[in-house]
Design an enzyme around this catalytic site. Sequence first.
Site, short mmCIF file in Angstrom:
data_model
loop_
_atom_site.label_atom_id
_atom_site.label_comp_id
_atom_site.label_asym_id
_atom_site.label_seq_id
_atom_site.Cartn_x
_atom_site.Cartn_y
_atom_site.Cartn_z
N ARG A 41 0.33 42.01 32.11
CA ARG A 41 1.40 42.19 33.04
C ARG A 41 1.99 43.53 33.16
O ARG A 41 2.49 43.86 34.25
CB ARG A 41 2.78 41.06 32.25
N LYS A 202 1.32 17.43 30.27
CA LYS A 202 2.05 16.30 30.82
C LYS A 202 1.96 15.93 32.10
O LYS A 202 2.15 17.10 33.10
CB LYS A 202 3.53 16.64 30.29
N GLY A 355 0.22 29.41 32.99
CA GLY A 355 0.00 30.17 31.91
C GLY A 355 -1.02 29.91 30.89
O GLY A 355 -1.95 30.95 30.70
N GLY A 378 5.02 29.76 35.46
CA GLY A 378 6.14 28.82 36.08
C GLY A 378 6.23 29.12 37.46
O GLY A 378 6.39 28.32 38.28
P1 ADP Z 1 -0.47 25.71 32.26
O1 ADP Z 1 0.31 26.61 31.24
O2 ADP Z 1 -1.73 26.24 32.67
O3 ADP Z 1 0.23 25.12 33.43
P2 ADP Z 1 0.18 23.23 30.70
O4 ADP Z 1 1.21 24.00 30.05
O5 ADP Z 1 0.34 22.05 31.41
O6 ADP Z 1 -0.72 24.32 31.34
O7 ADP Z 1 -0.70 22.76 29.52
C1 ADP Z 1 -1.50 23.44 28.56
C2 ADP Z 1 -1.74 22.67 27.19
O8 ADP Z 1 -2.19 21.50 27.49
C3 ADP Z 1 -2.70 23.41 26.41
O9 ADP Z 1 -1.95 23.93 25.30
C4 ADP Z 1 -3.72 22.21 25.80
O10 ADP Z 1 -3.90 22.42 24.35
C5 ADP Z 1 -2.90 21.05 26.45
N1 ADP Z 1 -3.70 19.92 26.32
C6 ADP Z 1 -4.94 19.81 27.24
N2 ADP Z 1 -5.49 18.49 27.23
C7 ADP Z 1 -4.88 17.86 26.15
C8 ADP Z 1 -5.03 16.71 25.67
N3 ADP Z 1 -5.95 15.96 25.76
N4 ADP Z 1 -4.13 16.50 24.63
C9 ADP Z 1 -3.04 17.21 24.10
N5 ADP Z 1 -2.96 18.45 24.86
C10 ADP Z 1 -3.68 18.84 25.75
MG MG Z 2 1.86 25.89 30.03
#
Ligand code: ADP
Ligand code: MG
Length: 398
Positions: A41, A202, A355, A378
């Site tokens: 960053r 989620k 992220g 975000g």
């Molecule tokens: P991003 O930051 O890219 O938007 P998220 O914050 O929504 O992604 O999710 C990332 C997290 O989701 C990671 O820490 C990963 O470990 C978790 N994750 C992915 N698949 C699973 C799973 N099957 N069960 C639990 N956690 C999961």
């Molecule tokens: Mg995330």
Amino acid sequence: MNYNKKTVKDVDVAGKKVLLRCDFNVPMAKDGSGVITDDKRIRAALPTLQYLLEQGAAVIACSHMGKPKGEVKPELSLKPVAARLSELLGREVIMADDVVGADAMAKAAALQPGQVLLLENTRFEKGETKNDPELAKALASMAQLYVSDAFGAVHRAHASTAGVAEYLPAVSGFLIQKELEVIGGALDNPKRPLVAILGGSKVSSKIGVINNLLEIADTIIIGGGMAYTFSAAQGGKIGDSLFEADWQEYANEMVAKAAQKGVKLLLPVDTVCGDKFAADAKSMTVDAGMIPDGWEGMDIGPKTVELYCSAVKDAGTVIWNGPMGVFEFPAFAKGTEAVAQALSNTDAITIIGGGDSAAAVQQLGYADKMTHISTGGGASLEFMEGKELPGVACLLDR
Ligand code: ADP
Ligand code: MG
């Protein structure tokens, strides 16, 4: 996409004091040693910073870091950032002891063209996250122009990201421009087919994105933890997998909406599960919807990998948000890695938002193979949801 905000190139900055909002919210070593573990960053801020200095501006940079909640927390000081920034710029970076206190004001007043001052963590001030006009005014009083280049913070209406624009002419830097042009271009006028890969933990945190992308994508791929809520909603057995009961109906609605719109929606056909949520969990692969009690889905399985990789092969554009599994545990990183590799082998425009997705791509060694990795988790998410970004809306139109 036509980027319709003024940038630093649209205004005269020579001889001016410029308040430059950066996103220096970098990860620091947990041991309190002040070591920056990833300076991406800070590097991302250099083009705008260097341009301003070359044009003869005096730059007053500011940023938040972490969540000090309006208190001065030494471990969240920007001093290590000043040191790293100075190394990268090859010139001195003067550090202020406060944000808008006596020290910052005196140093800002004495600042000369070609010099850089870095204010302390803006969130040391209670007014920052409240978008307090008094704080915004105090920040504005130091400068004649406000430049925002903190893409990672543009989804927040805070004093230093939006409020200050009430009191100074406000334009964007090159990073915000690039992020909005690349991601906005993929959303507004994508090279088709547009494939969106959505994963992560989620469903509830990705609703807006799924909804908005259903309107524009040709294919939507669902992976990660949220896939199990879709599976359960269809009557599958998901064992102890991540599950949001309240969102099952929504998941079914999305499947129906996709069918109605002619969007191909792909769900996992198999899953790698573990007997506990740990790096050394025992693992086995089962068909989707067949996860036994006591086991939880941790990654997409090999058949799913094949399906998803062939879906991105002939894509024109791929937007990826959310890892396919718990990539932090090597045994469950294969799905995420396979997708990253598939993206690196396509001719498609590949855009990574989120992220953790950006971290995964970096950690797995595919970062330089992607068209664009967003610096704002975000912010990129909210942009993909189609929301207005207050830190952009406040800037002058071209
Ligand atoms: P991003 O930051 O890219 O938007 P998220 O914050 O929504 O992604 O999710 C990332 C997290 O989701 C990671 O820490 C990963 O470990 C978790 N994750 C992915 N698949 C699973 C799973 N099957 N069960 C639990 N956690 C999961
Ligand atoms: Mg995330």
